[in-house]
Design a protein around this motif. Structure first.
Motif, short mmCIF file in Angstrom:
data_model
loop_
_atom_site.label_atom_id
_atom_site.label_comp_id
_atom_site.label_asym_id
_atom_site.label_seq_id
_atom_site.Cartn_x
_atom_site.Cartn_y
_atom_site.Cartn_z
N VAL A 283 0.84 -1.21 0.00
CA VAL A 283 0.00 0.00 0.00
C VAL A 283 0.87 1.26 0.00
CG1 VAL A 283 -1.90 1.13 1.19
CG2 VAL A 283 -1.63 -1.33 1.38
N THR A 284 1.96 1.21 0.78
CA THR A 284 2.87 2.36 0.83
C THR A 284 3.51 2.60 -0.54
OG1 THR A 284 3.47 1.43 2.99
CG2 THR A 284 4.63 3.41 2.32
N LEU A 285 3.93 1.51 -1.16
CA LEU A 285 4.57 1.62 -2.47
C LEU A 285 3.64 2.26 -3.49
CD1 LEU A 285 6.48 -1.67 -3.32
CD2 LEU A 285 7.28 0.68 -3.53
N ARG A 286 2.41 1.80 -3.45
CA ARG A 286 1.44 2.29 -4.42
C ARG A 286 1.19 3.79 -4.19
NH1 ARG A 286 -4.23 2.44 -4.32
NH2 ARG A 286 -5.18 2.36 -6.40
N ALA A 287 1.04 4.17 -2.92
CA ALA A 287 0.79 5.59 -2.62
C ALA A 287 1.99 6.43 -3.03
CB ALA A 287 0.50 5.77 -1.13
N ALA A 288 3.21 5.93 -2.78
CA ALA A 288 4.41 6.71 -3.10
C ALA A 288 4.50 6.97 -4.60
CB ALA A 288 5.65 5.96 -2.62
#
Ligand code: ASP
Length: 418
Positions: A277-282
Motif C-alpha cells: 500500500v505504501t509503495l502504491r501511494a508513493a
C-alpha cells in the motif's frame, strides 16, 4: 455499487476506521468474531509482499540506469534513517525522564502477562548474536527466503539481480523487460486487493477497540499517552519538517497522499503488510519514481522504525521507574545505541517492538517483567508506532526522490481523487 466506487478509496477507508472503532466500543469483546475479515485482508496483502518486492525492486534498480546513481540514492536514505532514528530514541528518553510514566506504578504488585514473560525469557536465552544477524541478511537460498517471506535477504537478492542486469547491458534487456512487465502486473493486482481495505480496516478496528480491557488501559494510560505523543511529535515535527524544509513540498499534500498507508498501518500494526500500500501511494499519489520508491520503501519497511526506536527508549525508562532501577548517563547512551539497533532489527510485524525490549533491557538491568506488564496494551501502542514507521518510509523516500530528481511533484499536488 456504482455509488460505492464513486467515493475515493481513502474516504471509504477513513469512514471504515471510524465506524470500526464505534462498533467495537458498542459491541465489546464480542467484536472479536469479525476479526477473521481483518485476517483475510492481511493475508491478501501479505501475499503481495514477495512478488511485489522482487519484481518492483529489480525493475527499479535496473531502471536507475547506473551504479553511481544507485549509490547516491542509497547513502542518502541510510543517512536519513539513522539520523532520524537517533533523534527518535532520545525523544523517547526525554519523555520518559521528564514525564515519568512508570513512577506511579509498582511493577511487582501488578498483574503480569506470564506468556509474554516466558516468550521474553526464551528470547533472551536464544538471543541472536550480532554475527547471526549479519549472516541472516545473506540470502543463502533465494527460494527459501521467498518461501519464508524474509524481507531483508530478499532485498539483498533483488538488489543484486538489478545490479546484474545493469552490468549485462544489452544482453540484460530481455530480463529487464520481464521484470518491468511483472512489476506493472503486480501493481494491478495490488489495486484489486486494495479494494478490500475498508472491510479489513473496519473489522480490525472493531476487534481492537472491542477487546482492549479498559482497566489495563487506565493503569497504564500514561505510557499509552506518551507513546502517542512521542509518535505524533516525530510525525508532526521531524517528518513534516523534512517535507517542508528539505524536500520543500506542501506538507498537507504529502499527508493526503499517504492516507491509505496510514489507515492500513494503524489497523494492521505491520509495516510489512502495509508495504504494498505504501509503495502504491508513493508512486501514484506522491509521484516518486518506481526506482526510488521501491528501493527506499522496501528497505525502510524493514529497517526504518522510528516509532519503535522512540518507544524502546520510553519503555526502558518506564520499566526502570516501575521497578526502581537507577540509570545514569552511560546507560542512556547504551539505550540510544541499542534502541536504534533494536528498531533496525525488529521485523515489520505486529508486536516485534515488544520482543526487541529484551535486547535493551538486558543491557541496562531493567527487569524483563516490564514486558509482561505492558504486553496487554502493546497492540494499541504498536498501531501508532507502525503508522509512524510507515510515514517515515514515505517521508524519507520523498526527500531522497527530491534530492536526486526522481519525483514528479505535479502529481502530488494535483492528486485529488486518490
Ligand atoms: N509493528 C511494528 C511495525 O511493523 C514494529 C513494532 O512492533 O514496533 O512497524
Amino acid at each position: 455499487m456504482r455509488a460505492w466506487f464513486a467515493i475515493p478509496l481513502w474516504q471509504r477507508v477513513i469512514a471504515a476506521l471510524i465506524l470500526g472503532i464505534a462498533t467495537g466500543l458498542i459491541w465489546g469483546p464480542g467484536a472479536e468474531s469479525i476479526k477473521i475479515v481483518g485476517d483475510i485482508f492481511i493475508a491478501f496483502i501479505k501475499m503481495l509482499v514477495v512478488p511485489l518486492i522482487f519484481f518492483s525492486l529489480v525493475a527499479g534498480v535496473a531502471s536507475i540506469g547506473d551504479l553511481r546513481k544507485l549509490g547516491s540514492v542509497g547513502w542518502r536514505a541510510m543517512l536519513l534513517f539513522v539520523v532520524t532514528g537517533q533523534i527518535a530514541v532520545w525523544l523517547g528518553l526525554a519523555l520518559g525522564t521528564f514525564l515519568k510514566p512508570g513512577s506511579g506504578i509498582d511493577g511487582r504488585s501488578m498483574a503480569l502477562d506470564q506468556s509474554a514473560l516466558e516468550k521474553a525469557q526464551d528470547r533472551q536465552e536464544n538471543a541472536q548474536s550480532f554475527k547471526d544477524m549479519i549472516l541472516d541478511i545473506v540470502p543463502d537460498s533465494p527460494v527459501q527466503v521467498m518461501a519464508d517471506v524474509n524481507v531483508l535477504p530478499l532485498i539483498v537478492f533483488s538488489l543484486l539481480i538489478g545490479i546484474g542486469i545493469l552490468m549485462a547491458k544489452e544482453e540484460g534487456k530481455p530480463v529487464l523487460t520481464i521484470f518491468e512487465s511483472g512489476s506493472v502486473v503486480m501493481q494491478k493486482v495490488t489495486m484489486v486487493v486494495m479494494e478490500l481495505t475498508p472491510f479489513g480496516v473496519f473489522a480490525l478496528m472493531a476487534w481492537v477497540s472491542g477487546t482492549l480491557g479498559t482497566n489495563a488501559l487506565a493503569a497504564l494510560g500514561q505510557l499509552v499517552l506518551l507513546n502517542y505523543l512521542g509518535c505524533l511529535l516525530i510525525i508532526g515535527i521531524i517528518y513534516a519538517g523534512m517535507i517542508k524544509f528539505i524536500a520543500r513540498l506542501p506538507v498537507i499534500a504529502f499527508f493526503r497522499g499517504i492516507v491509505d498507508p496510514i489507515a492500513v498501518s494503524y489497523s494492521t500494526a505491520s509495516s510489512n503488510a502495509t508495504l504494498p500500500v505504501t509503495l502504491r501511494a508513493a508512486e501514484r499519489n506522491l509521484g516518486i519514481s518506481n526506482s526510488v520508491a521501491s528501493f527506499v520503501i522496501s528497505l525502510g519497511a524493514t529497517i526504518n522504525m522510528n516509532g519503535t526506536a522512540m518507544y524502546l527508549g520510553l519503555a526502558t525508562l518506564f520499566g526502570a521507574q516501575a521497578f526502581g532501577v537507577q540509570l545514569d548517563m552511560a546507560d542512556y547512551v547504551t539505550i540510544s545505541v541499542l534502541g536504534t539497533l533494536g528498531a533496525i532489527g525488529a521485523a515489520g510485524i505486529p508486536g516485534s517492538g515488544l520482543i526487541m525490549m529484551v535486547l535493551v533491557f538486558g543491557a541496562v538491568g531493567v527487569p524483563l517483567e516490564t514486558i509482561a506488564l505492558v504486553a496487554g496494551i502493546d497492540r494499541i501502542m504498536d498501531m501508532m508506532r507502525t503508522t509512524t514507521n510507515v510515514t517515515g518510509d514515505a517521508a524519507v523516500a520523498t526527500t531522497v526522490a527530491v534530492m536526486t530528481g526522481e519525483i514528479d511533484t505535479a502529481e502530488m499536488i494535483s492528486a485529488d481523487d486518490v
